[in-house]
Design a protein around this motif. Structure first.
Motif, PDB file in Angstrom:
ATOM      1  N   THR A 160      -4.696  -0.551  -5.268  1.00 44.22           N
ATOM      2  CA  THR A 160      -3.555  -0.095  -4.413  1.00 44.22           C
ATOM      3  C   THR A 160      -4.013   0.187  -2.951  1.00 44.22           C
ATOM      4  O   THR A 160      -3.673   0.005  -2.173  1.00 44.22           O
ATOM      5  CB  THR A 160      -2.444   0.832  -5.051  1.00 44.22           C
ATOM      6  OG1 THR A 160      -2.157   0.437  -6.048  1.00 44.22           O
ATOM      7  CG2 THR A 160      -1.182   1.009  -3.956  1.00 44.22           C
ATOM      8  N   ALA A 161      -5.207   1.188  -3.156  1.00 43.09           N
ATOM      9  CA  ALA A 161      -5.972   1.541  -1.755  1.00 43.09           C
ATOM     10  C   ALA A 161      -6.446   0.573  -1.138  1.00 43.09           C
ATOM     11  O   ALA A 161      -6.498   0.334   0.109  1.00 43.09           O
ATOM     12  CB  ALA A 161      -6.863   2.705  -2.412  1.00 43.09           C
ATOM     13  N   ALA A 162      -7.155  -0.484  -2.145  1.00 41.76           N
ATOM     14  CA  ALA A 162      -7.659  -1.604  -1.127  1.00 41.76           C
ATOM     15  C   ALA A 162      -6.640  -2.392  -0.301  1.00 41.76           C
ATOM     16  O   ALA A 162      -7.026  -2.927   0.629  1.00 41.76           O
ATOM     17  CB  ALA A 162      -8.501  -2.563  -2.249  1.00 41.76           C
ATOM     18  N   GLU A 163      -5.252  -2.633  -1.245  1.00 42.13           N
ATOM     19  CA  GLU A 163      -4.650  -3.323  -0.616  1.00 42.13           C
ATOM     20  C   GLU A 163      -3.953  -2.693   0.649  1.00 42.13           C
ATOM     21  O   GLU A 163      -3.664  -3.567   1.558  1.00 42.13           O
ATOM     22  CB  GLU A 163      -3.318  -3.529  -1.726  1.00 42.13           C
ATOM     23  CG  GLU A 163      -2.216  -4.663  -1.258  1.00 42.13           C
ATOM     24  CD  GLU A 163      -1.252  -4.668  -2.499  1.00 42.13           C
ATOM     25  OE1 GLU A 163      -0.085  -4.558  -2.131  1.00 42.13           O
ATOM     26  OE2 GLU A 163      -1.559  -4.672  -3.723  1.00 42.13           O
ATOM     27  N   ARG A 164      -3.540  -1.640   0.669  1.00 38.98           N
ATOM     28  CA  ARG A 164      -3.000  -0.738   1.614  1.00 38.98           C
ATOM     29  C   ARG A 164      -3.902  -0.460   2.610  1.00 38.98           C
ATOM     30  O   ARG A 164      -3.703   0.097   3.936  1.00 38.98           O
ATOM     31  CB  ARG A 164      -2.302   0.578   1.240  1.00 38.98           C
ATOM     32  CG  ARG A 164      -1.114   0.196   0.191  1.00 38.98           C
ATOM     33  CD  ARG A 164      -0.040   1.193   0.270  1.00 38.98           C
ATOM     34  NE  ARG A 164       0.284   1.417   1.739  1.00 38.98           N
ATOM     35  CZ  ARG A 164       1.209   2.641   2.016  1.00 38.98           C
ATOM     36  NH1 ARG A 164       1.616   3.336   1.073  1.00 38.98           N
ATOM     37  NH2 ARG A 164       1.919   2.835   3.233  1.00 38.98           N
ATOM     38  N   SER A 165      -5.287  -0.852   2.626  1.00 37.24           N
ATOM     39  CA  SER A 165      -6.190  -0.256   3.478  1.00 37.24           C
ATOM     40  C   SER A 165      -6.341  -1.454   4.641  1.00 37.24           C
ATOM     41  O   SER A 165      -6.877  -1.104   5.763  1.00 37.24           O
ATOM     42  CB  SER A 165      -7.615  -0.276   2.933  1.00 37.24           C
ATOM     43  OG  SER A 165      -8.022  -1.328   2.586  1.00 37.24           O
TER      44      SER A 165
END
Length: 530
Positions: free
Chosen positions: A219-224
């Motif tokens: 999720t962090a990678a996606e929202r970054s």
């Protein structure tokens, strides 16, 4: 931010300030004016108390605000700070802690001057210690300014400026009234608060993702906005050869710099024995290690929950990632839970800044009084006047730190601390290691080692993209950038060691083997230690 956030956070912060000022007043009534009491708290702290205080001293705004912000913005590359800050403690534990406790009394210069001509060595080491301390202080001031800008809804530079001035004034009061004893108790209270706040946020982040760390990272990678690149090396330090060299330079500075930080070294003098110094280091490693593991979760949590774009729009350098994460985890803007959690995190961050600046100011004022002032005047009848000078020096150092903090308010606090570590590793570590382990080391070598690391480090920073020639620089409108790296460690650290060796081999001074043997026995056994 709503009025509720501001009021509650300010109330909590005021409560912390009231408690710490109470501790300072209580200690100032009990103290007597000896140098041992002012600089080392009478050497009466237990390993656990000192371990908590060291952790409180070390887990600064750079860790709580800066490192988590860098992870939220750059993912994997932000982790370098966590690894560097933690691995550095192995150097401190195995190489420095016990030996420094046995050889010195109050400052780094005590260790070096034990077998050298005292005056030039003390002046060099004192100058270097004050320089490192002021650089470190600036980072804490910038953290305070960022936090208040967020807390008061970015009402302009005036709020930041007054916060920096307020923090500076408080740190001068803590140090000049309470000395090491008050500073230590403030750091212990702050360490407990910080660990409690960090554990709470970490548990809430993991609950949000049902304990699934994979899901958190994805999720962090996606929202970054960077996709899988967010979880791989190279986002911040992989673009060019200079970025890769910067990566190595920063790593060297972080790993080697801790052992040269004056405010960390001075903590080993507050315990009665070398064994207690080693045990307090073990306690601090456990606390600091746990904290940094949680900081990783919070950094990726901020990217996943808040979003990298939101973090960057709030503060370009990411310094407000954790308060924004707390607000979201508590239920968002306007919710009671969000308001309370945000206020608690803001208050803990303020407490962090105040405790750390008190420790650094004490170490640097001790260097001014014990190394510079005491060396430049007649040696008899020193002690009482030395403490008075240390109190006055705290005011002067506070003023300088406030001025520089106002100037550097837009830079990332972890990055600023990286510069302080580079200067400490370049100027203080070479002379410390040579003094402890090289029998042939001379006074000229000691002086050259300090200035040979200190001057190149400061000159390279002045000529780097940090100061000019780039949009995020201190002076973006001018360009005198001749050194491509942001951190000078890769060049200045070897120069410090080289200068120390060169000064020694070109010196006519005959090394005093008897004094070296005495220092070696004292450092390894504690025989004759103060």
């Amino acid at each position: 931010m709503t009025l509720h956030h501001q009021t509650l956070a300010l109330l909590l912060f005021s409560a912390f300030v009231a408690v710490t000022l109470g501790i300072t007043t209580w200690v100032s009534r009990k103290r007597h004016g000896s140098a041992e009491e002012f600089y080392a708290g009478g050497r009466l702290f237990s390993p656990l108390e000192n371990g908590l205080a060291i952790a409180g001293d070390y887990m600064s705004a750079a860790s709580f605000l800066g490192v988590t912000g860098l992870i939220a913005l750059f993912g994997y590359d932000g982790l370098l700070y966590v690894v560097g800050f933690l691995v550095a403690w192995l150097v401190v534990l195995f190489v420095v802690a016990e030996l420094v406790r046995n050889c010195g009394r109050f400052t780094l210069a005590d260790v070096i001057a034990a077998r050298m001509t005292e005056r030039p060595v003390r002046i060099a080491a004192g100058t270097s210690s004050v320089t490192v301390s002021v650089l470190y202080l600036v980072a804490q001031m910038v953290g305070a300014g960022s936090l208040v800008a967020l807390l008061l809804g970015r009402t302009g530079g005036a709020a930041q400026a007054w916060t920096v001035i307020g923090v500076g004034a408080l740190m001068v009061i803590y140090v000049s009234l309470g000395g090491m004893r008050a500073t230590t108790w403030i750091q212990i209270v702050k360490a407990v608060l910080l660990m409690g706040g960090t554990v709470t946020l970490t548990v809430l982040v993991l609950l949000r993702f049902h304990g699934d760390v994979d899901q958190l990272l994805l999720t962090a990678a996606e929202r970054s906005g960077h996709g899988k690149a967010f979880l791989a090396p190279g986002l911040k330090y992989g673009g060019s050869w200079s970025a890769r060299l910067d990566f190595i330079s920063l790593g060297l500075a972080l790993v080697l710099g801790t052992a040269g930080l004056p405010h960390i070294l001075s903590r080993f003098y507050t315990v009665p024995t070398a064994r207690a110094a080693r045990r307090s280091t073990v306690w601090s490693i456990g606390l600091i290690g746990g904290f940094y593991l949680m900081a990783i979760v919070l950094g990726f949590g901020a990217a996943a929950v808040v979003g990298t774009d939101t973090v960057r729009s709030s503060n370009e350098s990411g310094n407000t990632a954790v308060p924004l994460l707390a607000l979201d985890l508590g239920g968002g803007v306007g919710s009671t839970g969000g308001t309370v959690l945000f206020a608690v995190v803001a208050a803990v961050a303020f407490a962090t800044i105040l405790a750390v600046v008190a420790g650094i100011t004490l170490a640097s004022s001790a260097s001014v009084a014990h190394d510079l002032y005491a060396t430049l005047r007649r040696p008899h009848a020193r002690q009482r006047s030395e403490v008075a000078v240390a109190r006055t020096a705290a005011v002067g150092i506070g003023v300088v730190a406030i001025a520089l903090g106002l100037l550097a308010r837009d830079l990332n606090v972890a990055f600023l601390v990286g510069l302080a570590f580079a200067v400490a590793a370049s100027a203080n570590l070479p002379v410390l290691l040579y003094s402890l382990f090289w029998g042939g080391f001379t006074t000229r070598g000691a002086v050259w080692a300090v200035y040979g690391g200190l001057v190149p480090a400061l000159v390279l920073v002045a000529l780097s993209p940090v100061v000019s020639g780039s949009p995020g620089a201190l002076f973006p409108d001018v360009d005198f950038q001749y050194f491509p790296l942001q951190n000078p460690g890769i060049v200045s650290i070897p120069l410090g060691f080289l200068a120390g060796w060169l000064g020694t081999v070109t010196s006519d001074e005959v090394p005093d083997e008897g004094r070296y043997a005495e220092t070696e026995v004292r450092s390894l056994t504690g025989a004759g230690a103060v």
